[in-house]
Motif scaffolding. Structure first.
Motif, PDB file in Angstrom:
ATOM      1  N   LYS A 100      -6.956  -9.064  -4.408  1.00  0.00           N
ATOM      2  CA  LYS A 100      -7.363  -7.972  -3.518  1.00  0.00           C
ATOM      3  C   LYS A 100      -8.659  -8.308  -2.781  1.00  0.00           C
ATOM      4  CE  LYS A 100      -5.829  -4.130  -3.556  1.00  0.00           C
ATOM      5  NZ  LYS A 100      -4.886  -3.486  -2.611  1.00  0.00           N
TER       6      LYS A 100
ATOM      7  N   THR B 254      -6.532   1.520  -5.365  1.00  0.00           N
ATOM      8  CA  THR B 254      -5.249   0.858  -5.618  1.00  0.00           C
ATOM      9  C   THR B 254      -4.580   1.585  -6.775  1.00  0.00           C
ATOM     10  OG1 THR B 254      -6.083  -1.284  -4.876  1.00  0.00           O
ATOM     11  CG2 THR B 254      -4.103  -1.301  -6.239  1.00  0.00           C
TER      12      THR B 254
ATOM     13  N   THR C 278       0.829  -1.203   0.000  1.00  0.00           N
ATOM     14  CA  THR C 278       0.000   0.000   0.000  1.00  0.00           C
ATOM     15  C   THR C 278       0.864   1.254   0.000  1.00  0.00           C
ATOM     16  OG1 THR C 278      -0.049  -0.036   2.397  1.00  0.00           O
ATOM     17  CG2 THR C 278      -1.853  -1.123   1.255  1.00  0.00           C
TER      18      THR C 278
ATOM     19  N   LYS D  40      -9.071  -8.690   1.256  1.00  0.00           N
ATOM     20  CA  LYS D  40     -10.130  -7.915   1.926  1.00  0.00           C
ATOM     21  C   LYS D  40     -11.016  -8.825   2.771  1.00  0.00           C
ATOM     22  CE  LYS D  40     -13.934  -4.735   0.752  1.00  0.00           C
ATOM     23  NZ  LYS D  40     -15.047  -5.547   1.229  1.00  0.00           N
TER      24      LYS D  40
ATOM     25  N   GLU E 140       1.278   0.085  -7.672  1.00  0.00           N
ATOM     26  CA  GLU E 140       1.100  -1.152  -6.918  1.00  0.00           C
ATOM     27  C   GLU E 140       0.941  -2.334  -7.872  1.00  0.00           C
ATOM     28  OE1 GLU E 140      -1.760  -1.050  -3.662  1.00  0.00           O
ATOM     29  OE2 GLU E 140      -1.644   1.134  -3.709  1.00  0.00           O
TER      30      GLU E 140
ATOM     31  N   ASP F 190       0.108 -10.230   3.886  1.00  0.00           N
ATOM     32  CA  ASP F 190      -1.073 -10.603   3.094  1.00  0.00           C
ATOM     33  C   ASP F 190      -1.011 -12.052   2.643  1.00  0.00           C
ATOM     34  OD1 ASP F 190      -1.950  -8.051   3.438  1.00  0.00           O
ATOM     35  OD2 ASP F 190      -1.584  -7.378   1.385  1.00  0.00           O
TER      36      ASP F 190
END
Length: 544
Positions: free
Chosen positions: A68, A33, A16, A72, A37, A459
């Motif tokens: 993503k 985003t 990020t 999330k 990235e 992540d």
């Protein structure tokens, strides 16, 4: 399958942390985003992709969006609060931050110093005045004054060895009446890098030949030193020996007879097995392995290193162990700096001197940060029952580092199981520990590469746990679902026996579950792609 997916997960991870001027590429439920990235991950994977179809910007963007969405979902399920996850992340943070706690310039200097001290040997003698492990300032001053007076005796003309034999608290300096062992008068012989504790090594290579050093401190106490010689190292050798333990003339006669047999071309190895009384080396033909000058007792070292040619052997000589004959097996001269650099650096990183690199980082940070010690709060250090103070009374700030406030309670927690040092030293250790902790906590703001890598792992670890729950466990444990999937897709398999193709069916079922799951995630999310920026990316890479 799990390992493959995890590797894919880690390679698709993103950060990020991006440039402020970055354009937005995608927005998922209001969270933006940036282009950078996506580019970071896409470019990272390009070299591993071997066909143009897989390099498609559009297809990679779809995979990126899926990723993503999964991340999330992992956060929404609070998988980041799992104890196992937190423990794993803490371990990884410590591993990842370790290189940032090293002063590379300082380490380079340590490596160069170590090479110089490997290539050159120093011969020295010393006097030691010991100190208690938990030495108070008074203990330290007493020891310093005592050894300083001994230094003055030597400077006024008394012989170093005589003073060492009389006053040194290194037992080897004195004669031992019980065993008849002669004291060494503080003489240590020749040594090189890594042979002595680091402060002693530094003092030895910093003192000129013939000079008496100023008192210096090691973990053992205070020392003074006189350097007798400095010479280039002969490196290491491999040797073998024959030992006759009888130190009398009778022992010498046996050794002389063995020597004559060697002169008459009898086998050294055979004679070793027949006569040597060194049980440790006898079965190996007397081989002692590799050693440097000064590692063995002086007569042995002198005899071994005086041999010039491989397979040369010495005349019988005597040490405190008995009569020896030594044979030269191999020479290992000092290699070049470039050849030794990597090994020396590894050795330094495993040694106590590595703490000096961390100390150099701390000293740099002390000058960089605004560090305040609150003297009123520090008065608890005078309390004899410091560790018994109630927690409710330990809420005041004892140190602040920039804007971070550290309470008295944290100091008490730090010292609770550390009782081997005086409180004032523990406070300094605590302060330095807090400085490093603050530095590590802020690495994500000061070191972009660290931040990227940490986020990737964070992540990736979350996604592994998520895939375990949503896909892998379900495909393994849901036997009814697996059988139903198999029967529905029977035409894809050449048999109606599930057991014979179970591995393949499980893989296919996992893919089916993941596709269905991703479709559900997409349905409940608002996904917007900036088509203008996507077109620019396609044009830039030339792959739609």
């Amino acid at each position: 399958m799990k390992k493959i997916v995890l590797l894919f997960v880690l390679s698709l991870s993103i950060s990020t942390f991006a440039q402020k001027k970055d354009k937005t590429l995608i927005t998922i439920d209001g969270k933006k985003t940036t282009i950078s990235e996506f580019k970071r991950i896409y470019e990272k994977n390009l070299d591993a992709i071997d066909n143009d179809e897989a390099k498609s910007v559009t297809k990679n963007l779809e995979l990126f969006i899926n990723y993503k969405l999964k991340v999330k979902e992992a956060y929404s399920l609070k998988l980041d609060t799992l104890p196992s996850y937190r423990r794993e992340m803490e371990t990884y943070k410590n591993q990842l931050s370790a290189p940032y706690l090293q002063d590379t310039t300082y380490i380079d200097k340590l490596v160069k110093d170590a090479y110089f001290r490997t290539k050159n040997q120093v011969k020295a003698k010393h006097i030691l005045i010991r100190m208690p492990r938990e030495a108070s300032p008074k203990d330290t001053l007493t020891a310093y004054n005592k050894i300083f007076k001994l230094r003055e005796k030597i400077l006024k003309g008394e012989k170093f060895e005589t003073v060492a034999a009389q006053f040194s608290e290194d037992g080897s300096a004195k004669d031992d009446a019980k065993t008849g062992r002669k004291g060494n008068g503080g003489n240590l012989g020749y040594f090189s890098a890594f042979r002595m504790v680091y402060p002693f090594e530094v003092a030895a290579y910093s003192t000129k030949i013939g000079e008496i050093s100023m008192p210096f401190k090691t973990q053992f106490g205070y020392h003074i030193m006189q350097v007798d010689d400095f010479k280039e190292s002969k490196g290491e050798i491999e040797a073998a020996h024959i030992l006759i333990k009888d130190k009398s003339d009778a022992g010498k006669k046996i050794a002389d007879d063995i020597y004559n047999k060697l002169v008459n071309k009898e086998s050294f190895e055979d004679l070793t097995k027949q006569y040597s009384e060194d049980t440790g080396s006898k079965k190996k033909g007397g081989k002692l392995g590799k050693f440097s000058e000064g590692r063995m007792v002086k007569p042995f070292s002198d005899a071994a290193f005086s041999l010039e040619k491989i397979n040369d052997f010495s005349k019988p000589f005597k040490t405190r162990f008995g009569w020896h004959i030594v044979k030269l097996l191999k020479k290992h001269p000092i290699k070049s700096f470039d050849e030794m650099k990597k090994g020396l650096k590894a050795k330094i990183k495993k040694s106590s001197r590595m703490q000096l690199s961390e100390k150099a980082v701390v000293n740099t940070l002390k000058n960089k940060y605004s560090i305040i010690e609150f003297e009123k709060a520090k008065k608890i250090l005078d309390n004899k029952n410091l560790r018994a103070i109630p927690k409710d009374s330990l809420k005041n700030t004892i140190i602040s580092i920039n804007n971070k406030k550290i309470a008295q309670e944290e100091f008490i927690n730090y010292i609770r199981n550390r009782r081997h040092l005086p409180v004032y030293k523990l406070f300094e250790m605590f302060k330095e520990d807090q400085i490093l902790t603050y530095y590590k906590e802020n690495l994500i703001y000061t070191e972009p590469e660290y931040a990227y890598t940490l986020k990737e792992y964070e992540d990736g670890l979350l996604l592994f746990e998520l895939m375990q729950q949503k896909i892998w466990n379900k495909s393994s444990n849901d036997t009814i679902g697996l059988e139903k999937y198999f029967k529905t897709n029977l035409s894809n398999y050449k048999t109606d026996d599930l057991k014979s193709v179970k591995g393949q069916v499980i893989n296919d079922y996992q893919a089916y579950l993941e596709t269905k799951w991703i479709a559900d995630l997409r349905k409940k999310s608002s996904i917007k792609v900036n088509k203008k920026q996507l077109k620019k990316l396609i044009k830039f890479y030339g792959i739609e």
